[in-house]
Scaffold this motif. Structure first.
Motif, PDB file in Angstrom:
ATOM      1  N   ASP A  43       0.874  -1.178   0.000  1.00  0.00           N
ATOM      2  CA  ASP A  43       0.000   0.000   0.000  1.00  0.00           C
ATOM      3  C   ASP A  43       0.912   1.229   0.000  1.00  0.00           C
ATOM      4  N   GLU A  44       1.002   1.903  -1.141  1.00  0.00           N
ATOM      5  CA  GLU A  44       1.958   3.011  -1.289  1.00  0.00           C
ATOM      6  C   GLU A  44       1.640   4.200  -0.385  1.00  0.00           C
ATOM      7  N   HIS A  45       0.454   4.186   0.224  1.00  0.00           N
ATOM      8  CA  HIS A  45       0.099   5.268   1.152  1.00  0.00           C
ATOM      9  C   HIS A  45       0.624   4.993   2.567  1.00  0.00           C
ATOM     10  N   LYS A  46       1.175   3.786   2.782  1.00  0.00           N
ATOM     11  CA  LYS A  46       1.697   3.422   4.100  1.00  0.00           C
ATOM     12  C   LYS A  46       3.228   3.534   4.106  1.00  0.00           C
ATOM     13  N   GLN A  47       3.771   4.129   5.164  1.00  0.00           N
ATOM     14  CA  GLN A  47       5.218   4.178   5.360  1.00  0.00           C
ATOM     15  C   GLN A  47       5.597   3.046   6.315  1.00  0.00           C
ATOM     16  N   VAL A  48       6.527   2.203   5.895  1.00  0.00           N
ATOM     17  CA  VAL A  48       6.897   1.014   6.663  1.00  0.00           C
ATOM     18  C   VAL A  48       8.400   1.033   6.954  1.00  0.00           C
ATOM     19  N   ALA A  49       8.783   0.630   8.169  1.00  0.00           N
ATOM     20  CA  ALA A  49      10.195   0.514   8.535  1.00  0.00           C
ATOM     21  C   ALA A  49      10.434  -0.876   9.108  1.00  0.00           C
ATOM     22  N   SER A  74      23.089  12.040   8.758  1.00  0.00           N
ATOM     23  CA  SER A  74      22.607  13.366   8.368  1.00  0.00           C
ATOM     24  C   SER A  74      22.463  14.213   9.622  1.00  0.00           C
ATOM     25  N   GLY A  75      22.061  15.444   9.452  1.00  0.00           N
ATOM     26  CA  GLY A  75      21.905  16.346  10.597  1.00  0.00           C
ATOM     27  C   GLY A  75      20.870  15.855  11.583  1.00  0.00           C
ATOM     28  N   SER A  76      19.897  15.070  11.091  1.00  0.00           N
ATOM     29  CA  SER A  76      18.824  14.582  11.974  1.00  0.00           C
ATOM     30  C   SER A  76      19.046  13.146  12.433  1.00  0.00           C
ATOM     31  N   GLY A  77      20.235  12.582  12.155  1.00  0.00           N
ATOM     32  CA  GLY A  77      20.546  11.226  12.615  1.00  0.00           C
ATOM     33  C   GLY A  77      20.905  10.297  11.480  1.00  0.00           C
ATOM     34  N   TRP A  78      20.938   8.991  11.777  1.00  0.00           N
ATOM     35  CA  TRP A  78      21.201   7.992  10.737  1.00  0.00           C
ATOM     36  C   TRP A  78      20.011   7.908   9.789  1.00  0.00           C
ATOM     37  N   SER A  79      20.311   7.758   8.510  1.00  0.00           N
ATOM     38  CA  SER A  79      19.227   7.582   7.534  1.00  0.00           C
ATOM     39  C   SER A  79      19.038   6.090   7.265  1.00  0.00           C
ATOM     40  N   PRO A  80      17.802   5.582   7.310  1.00  0.00           N
ATOM     41  CA  PRO A  80      17.585   4.167   6.964  1.00  0.00           C
ATOM     42  C   PRO A  80      17.956   3.917   5.506  1.00  0.00           C
ATOM     43  N   VAL A  81      18.185   2.665   5.165  1.00  0.00           N
ATOM     44  CA  VAL A  81      18.427   2.280   3.774  1.00  0.00           C
ATOM     45  C   VAL A  81      17.072   1.891   3.179  1.00  0.00           C
ATOM     46  N   TYR A  82      16.740   2.445   2.021  1.00  0.00           N
ATOM     47  CA  TYR A  82      15.395   2.260   1.469  1.00  0.00           C
ATOM     48  C   TYR A  82      15.361   1.207   0.366  1.00  0.00           C
ATOM     49  N   VAL A  83      14.369   0.300   0.477  1.00  0.00           N
ATOM     50  CA  VAL A  83      14.086  -0.690  -0.568  1.00  0.00           C
ATOM     51  C   VAL A  83      13.172  -0.038  -1.593  1.00  0.00           C
ATOM     52  N   GLU A  84      12.120   0.569  -1.092  1.00  0.00           N
ATOM     53  CA  GLU A  84      11.191   1.374  -1.893  1.00  0.00           C
ATOM     54  C   GLU A  84      11.090   2.729  -1.201  1.00  0.00           C
ATOM     55  N   PHE A  94      24.512  -3.326   7.998  1.00  0.00           N
ATOM     56  CA  PHE A  94      24.972  -2.173   7.216  1.00  0.00           C
ATOM     57  C   PHE A  94      26.231  -1.543   7.820  1.00  0.00           C
ATOM     58  N   LEU A  95      26.553  -1.911   9.057  1.00  0.00           N
ATOM     59  CA  LEU A  95      27.698  -1.310   9.748  1.00  0.00           C
ATOM     60  C   LEU A  95      28.941  -2.196   9.667  1.00  0.00           C
ATOM     61  N   LEU A  96      28.810  -3.391   9.080  1.00  0.00           N
ATOM     62  CA  LEU A  96      29.939  -4.319   8.986  1.00  0.00           C
ATOM     63  C   LEU A  96      30.696  -4.115   7.679  1.00  0.00           C
ATOM     64  N   SER A  97      32.005  -4.326   7.721  1.00  0.00           N
ATOM     65  CA  SER A  97      32.802  -4.142   6.498  1.00  0.00           C
ATOM     66  C   SER A  97      32.568  -5.282   5.505  1.00  0.00           C
ATOM     67  N   SER A  98      32.148  -6.450   6.016  1.00  0.00           N
ATOM     68  CA  SER A  98      31.864  -7.602   5.148  1.00  0.00           C
ATOM     69  C   SER A  98      30.702  -8.394   5.737  1.00  0.00           C
ATOM     70  N   PRO A  99      29.845  -9.000   4.886  1.00  0.00           N
ATOM     71  CA  PRO A  99      28.735  -9.819   5.398  1.00  0.00           C
ATOM     72  C   PRO A  99      29.215 -11.010   6.222  1.00  0.00           C
ATOM     73  N   ASP A 100      30.495 -11.395   6.057  1.00  0.00           N
ATOM     74  CA  ASP A 100      31.038 -12.550   6.785  1.00  0.00           C
ATOM     75  C   ASP A 100      31.641 -12.172   8.134  1.00  0.00           C
ATOM     76  N   ASP A 101      31.678 -10.878   8.446  1.00  0.00           N
ATOM     77  CA  ASP A 101      32.233 -10.445   9.734  1.00  0.00           C
ATOM     78  C   ASP A 101      31.386 -10.947  10.892  1.00  0.00           C
ATOM     79  N   ALA A 102      32.047 -11.467  11.928  1.00  0.00           N
ATOM     80  CA  ALA A 102      31.332 -11.914  13.127  1.00  0.00           C
ATOM     81  C   ALA A 102      31.221 -10.753  14.112  1.00  0.00           C
ATOM     82  N   VAL A 103      30.046 -10.600  14.713  1.00  0.00           N
ATOM     83  CA  VAL A 103      29.847  -9.590  15.755  1.00  0.00           C
ATOM     84  C   VAL A 103      30.060 -10.292  17.098  1.00  0.00           C
TER      85      VAL A 103
END
Length: 278
Positions: A43-49, A74-84, A94-103
């Motif tokens: 539903d394009e009228h809905k904003q989803v996170a 940004s000035g107002s904080g971290w910006s989410p990454v958008y799919v749509e 998104f904060l790891l240098s590689s998808p294989d990095d262990a936290v």
């Protein structure tokens, strides 16, 4: 109190918050979270996170087709990454240098990042915030419930598979929800049977030896939102970062997902109208 007010101010523009939980790993919780986010954002009228707080196993970036993306400040904080345009995602991936990095973090550092996601991400006006959680009932779960108590949680969707070994852990998750006074929207039974695409015969890959989620829900007085059958395309679309609902619109699993999503929406709207009357 100052911290609670800070979180409340940041999340004031979030209309509905839904946690996706399961006591068991590997039951398809992140897959369901991704499908729920895509289904609501249809539903394009809905904003989803979609917020991924599975710190040690962040699979949401891969499932949403965002692997390799990075978070921007940004000035107002971290910006989410958008799919749509109306579907934003945040994950430790998104904060790891590689998808294989262990936290390799202890509890306090994980809790600090969850708080940072809630406090520092500029989500903007959101209709639905979906929170994908790790398995279990410990640090991350207590933190997200505690931090979100400064605002409002509509409830939790609990994901299971039909076999008793999964239901055993899911009962613990339901018990956790009761103890922390987290409303339960309902239970989703994932991987519920498999219909062969050639002979159309249905097989029980994970036999429900104790009656499956349906029996458990009856015993514990919890709603069963629906059963999602196995479909090989679900795994393929997740690996490619595509929306299963768009790629396989005629699949029985898609029809089941859509029915479940509609029930979740109805619950949230009803919950919201009840709160406004109070």
């Amino acid at each position: 109190p100052a911290e609670a007010e800070e979180l409340r101010a940041r999340l004031r523009a979030v209309r509905h918050t839904v946690l996706v939980l399961s006591g068991k790993g590997g039951v398809g919780k992140s897959t369901f979270s991704a499908a729920l986010a895509h289904g609501l954002a249809a539903d394009e009228h809905k904003q989803v996170a979609l917020l991924d707080i599975d710190i040690c196993g962040p699979s949401i970036p891969k499932m949403m087709g965002l692997e390799g993306e990075q978070v921007h400040q940004s000035g107002s904080g971290w910006s989410p990454v958008y799919v749509e345009e109306n579907l934003g995602v945040m994950s430790v991936g998104f904060l790891l240098s590689s998808p294989d990095d262990a936290v390799i973090w202890r509890g306090p550092k994980k809790n600090g990042l969850i708080k940072q996601f809630l406090r520092d991400v500029d989500w903007g006006e959101i209709d639905y915030l979906i929170v994908d959680t790790p398995p279990g009932t410990s640090d991350e779960h207590l933190s997200i419930v505690q931090y979100l108590s400064a605002t409002r949680i509509d409830g939790a969707v609990i994901v299971t598979t039909p076999q008793e070994i999964s239901l055993q852990d899911v009962r613990k998750e339901i018990n956790f929800c009761h103890k922390v006074k987290l409303p339960i929207i309902g239970v989703v039974e994932n991987m519920s049977g498999f219909v062969c695409p050639k002979c159309k015969k249905e097989s029980q890959i994970f036999p429900p030896t104790t009656g499956g989620a349906e029996k458990m829900c009856q015993n514990l007085n919890v709603s069963l939102l629906g059963k999602v059958p196995l479909d090989p395309q679900i795994g393929r679309t997740c690996d490619r970062g595509q929306s299963f609902l768009s790629e396989a619109p005629e699949s029985p699993a898609t029809l089941s997902y859509r029915s479940i999503i509609q029930r979740i929406q109805e619950y949230c709207e009803q919950h919201h109208s009840q709160e406004e009357k109070m």
